[in-house]
Each structure stands twice: as C-alpha cells, then as structure tokens.
Motif scaffolding. Structure first.
Motif, PDB file in Angstrom:
ATOM      1  N   LEU A  19       0.894  -1.280   0.119  1.00 45.38           N
ATOM      2  CA  LEU A  19       0.025   0.014   0.120  1.00 45.38           C
ATOM      3  C   LEU A  19       0.813   1.327   0.087  1.00 45.38           C
ATOM      4  O   LEU A  19       0.670   2.389  -0.616  1.00 45.38           O
ATOM      5  CB  LEU A  19      -0.841   0.110   1.327  1.00 45.38           C
ATOM      6  CG  LEU A  19      -1.868   1.096   1.310  1.00 45.38           C
ATOM      7  CD1 LEU A  19      -3.352   0.912   1.990  1.00 45.38           C
ATOM      8  CD2 LEU A  19      -1.404   2.311   1.882  1.00 45.38           C
ATOM      9  N   SER A  22       2.241   1.861  -3.361  1.00 47.25           N
ATOM     10  CA  SER A  22       1.144   2.570  -4.547  1.00 47.25           C
ATOM     11  C   SER A  22       0.777   3.820  -3.773  1.00 47.25           C
ATOM     12  O   SER A  22       0.496   4.718  -4.932  1.00 47.25           O
ATOM     13  CB  SER A  22      -0.309   1.603  -4.151  1.00 47.25           C
ATOM     14  OG  SER A  22      -1.236   2.017  -5.118  1.00 47.25           O
ATOM     15  N   VAL A 108      -8.671  -0.614   0.392  1.00 42.52           N
ATOM     16  CA  VAL A 108      -7.393  -0.849   0.217  1.00 42.52           C
ATOM     17  C   VAL A 108      -6.448  -1.178   1.244  1.00 42.52           C
ATOM     18  O   VAL A 108      -5.527  -1.998   1.661  1.00 42.52           O
ATOM     19  CB  VAL A 108      -6.782   0.415  -0.757  1.00 42.52           C
ATOM     20  CG1 VAL A 108      -5.196  -0.025  -1.012  1.00 42.52           C
ATOM     21  CG2 VAL A 108      -7.287   0.574  -1.868  1.00 42.52           C
ATOM     22  N   THR A 112      -4.655  -5.134   1.303  1.00 41.92           N
ATOM     23  CA  THR A 112      -3.332  -5.098   1.550  1.00 41.92           C
ATOM     24  C   THR A 112      -2.892  -5.766   2.870  1.00 41.92           C
ATOM     25  O   THR A 112      -1.777  -6.117   2.922  1.00 41.92           O
ATOM     26  CB  THR A 112      -2.679  -3.760   1.280  1.00 41.92           C
ATOM     27  OG1 THR A 112      -3.080  -2.794   2.324  1.00 41.92           O
ATOM     28  CG2 THR A 112      -2.734  -3.322  -0.104  1.00 41.92           C
ATOM     29  N   MET A 148      -5.473   3.009  -7.917  1.00 44.22           N
ATOM     30  CA  MET A 148      -4.739   2.087  -6.907  1.00 44.22           C
ATOM     31  C   MET A 148      -4.922   0.714  -7.067  1.00 44.22           C
ATOM     32  O   MET A 148      -3.920   0.008  -6.808  1.00 44.22           O
ATOM     33  CB  MET A 148      -5.397   2.804  -5.504  1.00 44.22           C
ATOM     34  CG  MET A 148      -5.189   4.308  -4.989  1.00 44.22           C
ATOM     35  SD  MET A 148      -3.452   4.460  -4.814  1.00 44.22           S
ATOM     36  CE  MET A 148      -3.043   3.807  -2.962  1.00 44.22           C
ATOM     37  N   MET A 149      -6.194   0.290  -7.508  1.00 43.66           N
ATOM     38  CA  MET A 149      -6.211  -1.025  -7.669  1.00 43.66           C
ATOM     39  C   MET A 149      -5.418  -1.655  -8.559  1.00 43.66           C
ATOM     40  O   MET A 149      -4.962  -2.733  -8.737  1.00 43.66           O
ATOM     41  CB  MET A 149      -7.928  -1.241  -7.827  1.00 43.66           C
ATOM     42  CG  MET A 149      -8.690  -1.089  -6.416  1.00 43.66           C
ATOM     43  SD  MET A 149      -8.284  -2.107  -5.004  1.00 43.66           S
ATOM     44  CE  MET A 149      -8.407  -3.868  -5.592  1.00 43.66           C
ATOM     45  N   SER A 153      -3.367  -5.000  -7.677  1.00 42.15           N
ATOM     46  CA  SER A 153      -4.100  -6.156  -8.015  1.00 42.15           C
ATOM     47  C   SER A 153      -3.135  -7.309  -8.630  1.00 42.15           C
ATOM     48  O   SER A 153      -3.454  -8.322  -7.990  1.00 42.15           O
ATOM     49  CB  SER A 153      -5.472  -5.937  -8.971  1.00 42.15           C
ATOM     50  OG  SER A 153      -4.785  -5.527 -10.046  1.00 42.15           O
TER      51      SER A 153
END
Length: 304
Positions: A19, A22, A108, A112, A148-149, A153
């Motif tokens: 996380l 990202s 998220v 994560t 973000m995904m 992912s």
C-alpha cells in the motif's frame, strides 16, 4: 502467531509495504509527496477533483490504518471481529460492496493487510476470488480508487488472491439508486457477500437524507437469504460518528423482527467502542495517533 513486523512493531501500526508503494507512486504522479507530509487533515471528500485529491493526500493513510487495526487486532480485544474477517477472506468466491468508496482507503487498507499476512504465512494462501463494487458520488475519487487497484491487484496473485473490480457512481440520498445497487451486488452467485462501510460519518453527520438508503441496505442483506457480513467502521472520538451510530442503532432496533423472520439463526450486532492506537505515517515517518469506532453486523449468524 506473531503479527508480522511489516504491519506492527514497537506498539506501532505500519501500513502494508504494498500500500505504501502504491500511495507514494500516486502522490508523485500528483506532485503531492511533500504536501502529504504536512497535510494531515485533508477534506472530508467532495464532488470535484480538488476535493478528491485533497482527501487522498491528507486522509488516505488514516482510513487505511483503521481497517488494518481491525484485521490484525494488535490489542487482542477484537478477536470476534478479526476471526470473522479471517473467515470471510479465506478460500471462496467473495463479493464486496464498498460504501462510500471514495479513493478506497478503507478497502485498500483491508486488502493489503490480508496480502501482507498471507505473504508472511500468517494465513494460508488458499485460493480466494474477490469481486468488488466500489460506489461513490465522486467520479474523481473513484478514478483514484481504480488507479490504486490497478497498481496492486496483480501482486495479489502471488498469495492466491484474484481480484476483479468495478466502480459505480451512487447518490446515497437516493433510495432508488441504492435499491439498484443492492440488486446488482446480489445478482450473481458468490459464497459470501461482504458490505463494507467506512468513513461515512463526515458526509452524513445528522443528515437524515441518508436514512432510507441505510435501511434499504440493512433490509436487503437481512432478507436476501445469502451468507452476508456487514462491517462498518468510523473515526473514534468524532461527534458525527457517534451520532451516526446512534442513528444506525435505531434503524437496527426497528428491523430486528424482520431479521428474525428471514434469518435461520440469530443475527448479532457488535458495537466497537472507541479504540486508540499509534501508527507510522507512510511519508513523514512520524508517529501519529489514530482512533476507531464502529459497528459490525453479522447477518448469517456465524458468530455465535
């Protein structure tokens, strides 16, 4: 088993390395990395791009770490919730509805955290297929969530988790839109349905325009006859959150008879009293204080 030091060390929570990378990558794209070190408030979110970005820069870590706290249960007194979440995120097909999605901090953070726990063999890497619908009024915030995904992912495949995701604009004051959203969520088969509310209190407060939608979600989950869990968490020591949970409590009391009619076993509601914790901010690296309150509902009676 000891919580991995990637997530908790010296009585401090740390966001998942996945996380953090990202989040920092997105901050750099926005040119907001340095601002994130000092903008620790942000906005409560909003309809335009500037508000969505400001919220992401200033509040994303706070929303994410609250979810992490519930999953890893560092103080040991939320075992009934942590164990239920571990069951929900085990081997199955899981559908998640995240409300309001915003830029995705709460979800998220949740995902994560499970990723890092699986990485460290805290939980087994059994096959888990997750389908996500993130719904929010702000298309700009939903775009950040999607980015973000997109950035994380593929990494989940390394720990046995396959994730697909979509977003939908949603007006939480419209009961019609909420009904359509719930119909879409339950339209396809899954082993479990997970409805996740987080960080809603800033927008709702004492606003009664959301009540019909809240009741629609609760009624729909109660009567659909499918394994479902609702988790709702908010900032602690926040007057709007306290008022929101009083309101939700009243809605729950009003439909208990309905739940009893449509569920095969006892449904339970657990209130999470305010908890405080310390965490390391991902860009300033300063120790900050956080807090959480929440209401978790079990509809399918698994939590005896």
């Amino acid at each position: 088993m000891k919580i991995p030091s990637d997530l908790f060390e010296n009585k401090q929570l740390k966001l998942s390395p996945l996380l953090i990378k990202s989040y920092i990558d997105k901050l750099n794209v926005l040119g907001k990395f340095e601002e994130s070190k000092v903008n620790l408030q942000g906005s409560i979110g909003g309809n335009d791009e500037d508000e969505a970005i400001n919220h992401f820069v200033g509040r994303f870590p706070n929303g994410a770490v609250r979810s992490q706290y519930v999953v890893i249960n560092p103080d040991g007194d939320l075992e009934h919730i942590a164990s239920q979440l571990a069951t929900v995120f085990s081997d199955k097909t899981l559908k998640i509805l995240y409300l309001p999605c915003g830029s995705g901090a709460g979800l998220v953070g949740l995902l994560t955290t499970f990723f890092t726990l699986r990485q460290h063999k805290y939980y087994p890497t059994l096959p888990l297929n997750i389908e996500i619908i993130g719904a929010d009024y702000s298309s700009d915030a939903l775009s950040i969530f999607t980015e973000m995904m997109n950035s994380i992912s593929k990494e989940f495949l390394t720990v046995g988790i396959n994730i697909s995701y979509s977003t939908q604009q949603w007006d939480a004051t419209s009961n019609t839109e909420t009904m359509k959203l719930m119909h879409k969520f339950f339209a396809t088969q899954a082993d479990e349905h997970f409805v996740f509310f987080s960080n809603f209190s800033g927008a709702t407060g004492t606003n009664n325009n959301f009540d019909d939608s809240f009741r629609t979600v609760l009624d729909y989950v109660a009567t659909i006859g499918k394994n479902s869990t609702i988790l709702w968490i908010e900032p602690g020591n926040f007057k709007k959150a306290e008022k929101l949970f009083v309101k939700i409590g009243m809605l729950i009391d009003s439909i208990k008879k309905l739940w009893a009619q449509f569920t095969d076993s006892n449904s339970n509601a657990y209130e999470i009293s305010t908890r405080e914790f310390k965490f390391i901010h991902p860009t300033s690296l300063n120790e900050l204080r956080g807090n959480i309150s929440g209401l978790r509902l079990i509809i399918d009676g698994q939590d005896k």
